[in-house]
Design a protein around this motif. Structure first.
Motif, PDB file in Angstrom:
ATOM      1  N   VAL A   9      30.288 -67.756  39.398  1.00  0.00           N
ATOM      2  CA  VAL A   9      30.230 -66.317  39.200  1.00  0.00           C
ATOM      3  C   VAL A   9      31.520 -65.879  38.508  1.00  0.00           C
ATOM      4  N   TYR A  10      31.383 -65.160  37.390  1.00  0.00           N
ATOM      5  CA  TYR A  10      32.533 -64.685  36.626  1.00  0.00           C
ATOM      6  C   TYR A  10      32.748 -63.199  36.932  1.00  0.00           C
ATOM      7  N   VAL A  11      33.958 -62.862  37.369  1.00  0.00           N
ATOM      8  CA  VAL A  11      34.262 -61.501  37.802  1.00  0.00           C
ATOM      9  C   VAL A  11      35.291 -60.905  36.852  1.00  0.00           C
ATOM     10  N   PRO A  12      34.948 -59.807  36.150  1.00  0.00           N
ATOM     11  CA  PRO A  12      35.934 -59.137  35.282  1.00  0.00           C
ATOM     12  C   PRO A  12      36.889 -58.284  36.101  1.00  0.00           C
ATOM     13  N   GLY A  13      38.038 -58.800  36.393  1.00  0.00           N
ATOM     14  CA  GLY A  13      39.013 -58.087  37.207  1.00  0.00           C
ATOM     15  C   GLY A  13      39.323 -58.839  38.489  1.00  0.00           C
ATOM     16  N   ALA A  14      39.863 -58.135  39.473  1.00  0.00           N
ATOM     17  CA  ALA A  14      40.217 -58.744  40.758  1.00  0.00           C
ATOM     18  C   ALA A  14      38.988 -58.783  41.666  1.00  0.00           C
ATOM     19  N   TYR A  15      39.064 -59.601  42.705  1.00  0.00           N
ATOM     20  CA  TYR A  15      37.961 -59.672  43.659  1.00  0.00           C
ATOM     21  C   TYR A  15      38.460 -60.225  44.991  1.00  0.00           C
ATOM     22  N   ARG A  16      37.726 -59.864  46.044  1.00  0.00           N
ATOM     23  CA  ARG A  16      37.931 -60.418  47.384  1.00  0.00           C
ATOM     24  C   ARG A  16      36.578 -60.768  47.963  1.00  0.00           C
ATOM     25  N   LEU A  17      36.505 -61.914  48.618  1.00  0.00           N
ATOM     26  CA  LEU A  17      35.242 -62.415  49.152  1.00  0.00           C
ATOM     27  C   LEU A  17      35.155 -62.114  50.642  1.00  0.00           C
ATOM     28  N   PHE A  18      33.975 -61.652  51.065  1.00  0.00           N
ATOM     29  CA  PHE A  18      33.698 -61.400  52.476  1.00  0.00           C
ATOM     30  C   PHE A  18      32.399 -62.129  52.844  1.00  0.00           C
ATOM     31  N   PRO A  19      32.461 -63.450  53.014  1.00  0.00           N
ATOM     32  CA  PRO A  19      31.244 -64.204  53.361  1.00  0.00           C
ATOM     33  C   PRO A  19      30.934 -64.097  54.847  1.00  0.00           C
TER      34      PRO A  19
END
Length: 372
Positions: free
Chosen positions: A172-182
């Protein structure tokens, strides 16, 4: 202003060429005495001392042409009015009761602070409250498409909430920052043996392969053949589109103009369209051994099988992914500025044309005056 190809700005150094040519032609020639010169009066001598004004303007125009050409080739992006501060926070939540209850505190805080929260689905849907959960078509298979729609080419700060059941396989390509909550549901870790239920699906799956590259066509055919051999899927494969036919899957190496409802499109080797429908799965790389990680690692049949399981509604539960596995699946990319670039390009081209017209007009005037 930002530049997509800043190294092309080195071309501005070529501005020294028209300056050097200008001064070369301004050099005074050597006077050679000859017999008839004594009959020439002073009034016939052209004063060529110093720089002539029109030639200075001609030199300036040519320098501006070089600078503007290098500027256009560097692909500038007009971001004067863009928000260069902290990116906007967007929460994308898989419509699952377990995911919602696991991260209810974070989601309620986001709603209270006015941050946008969306349900993950065939298209992102704004969350009004956490009680009314839209479960239809909520799968991590739509994660990339939802991110593309919400980002629309801009860099955002994504907070991604999803069920960690091992179903997420593709990057998965994310434009910008990200945080994962699985969210890991330990009660659903039992795996169904698909091999014992062979064939898993008894119907025929209609597939269109629309590739110009023979290697890519052969790779996809081999992956579909592996699914047939292992799981017993039956594919009806066509290589030429028929207007009367309806397809379950379409594999192509070019963008599709009008995606049909109910059809899954796997488009490879193209820049992503940020507003593409969720049924269009976009791969940046071609499905060839030299380009695709899925093909090189041999995971292409498994990845296609997961898509089939979701599309056909076959319920399987696999072991959850580890933290390192999840982190490897997500990659931060630079936000696309193609739209901003396209908005600026016509104006730069217009200025270039006007400067070229002015340069030609001055050059022709100079030629006519010299021969007049």
């Amino acid at each position: 202003m930002a530049f997509l190809q800043p190294y092309m700005l080195w071309g501005m150094l070529a501005v020294a060429v028209p300056v050097a040519i200008h001064f070369w032609y301004q050099k005074r020639g050597k006077t050679i005495e000859w017999a008839a010169m004594r009959w020439l009066g002073e009034q016939t001598t052209l004063p060529h001392r110093g720089l002539r004004l029109n030639e200075v303007w001609l030199m300036i125009l040519r320098c501006l042409l070089v600078i503007l050409l290098a500027l256009i080739l560097s692909k500038p992006v007009a971001n004067w009015f863009a928000n260069e501060g902290k990116p906007k926070v967007v929460h994308l939540v898989q419509a699952d009761r377990f995911v919602t209850e696991t991260y209810r505190f974070e989601l309620e805080n986001a709603l209270r602070d006015g941050e946008p929260v969306y349900w993950l689905g065939s298209s992102p849907e704004k969350v009004v409250n956490l009680v009314d959960i839209k479960r239809s078509a909520s799968s991590v298979a739509y994660l990339q498409q939802n991110i593309n729609v919400l980002a629309d080419g801009n860099a955002l700060d994504f907070r991604l909430y999803f069920l960690n059941d091992g179903s997420l396989k593709s990057r998965v390509y994310v434009p910008g920052a990200y945080r994962l909550f699985p969210a890991t549901d330990s009660s659903k870790t039992k795996q169904i043996d698909l091999l014992k239920n062979k064939p898993v699906y008894k119907g025929a799956i209609r597939v269109l392969l629309d590739y110009q590259n023979a290697a890519e066509l052969q790779t996809v055919r081999a992956a579909l053949a592996a699914l047939t051999e292992v799981y017993g899927f039956s594919f009806e494969i066509q290589q030429e589109m028929s207007p009367a036919s309806r397809y379950d899957w379409v594999f192509a190496d070019h963008l599709w103009a009008n995606p049909q409802p109910g059809t899954i499109y796997v488009i490879s080797g193209n820049a992503p369209q940020w507003n593409a429908p969720a049924q269009v799965i976009q791969l940046r790389d071609t499905l060839r051994m030299a380009d695709s990680e899925l093909v090189e690692s041999g995971r292409l049949p498994e990845w296609l099988g997961d898509l089939l399981v979701k599309q056909l509604g076959l319920q399987t539960h696999t072991a959850p992914s580890s933290k390192s596995q999840l982190n490897a699946l997500f990659k931060k990319v630079t936000a696309s500025r193609v739209q901003e670039q396209a908005a600026l390009r016509p104006w730069l081209m217009l200025v270039l044309i006007l400067l070229m017209a002015a340069e030609r007009w001055l050059a022709l005037r100079k030629t006519i005056r010299n021969h007049g």
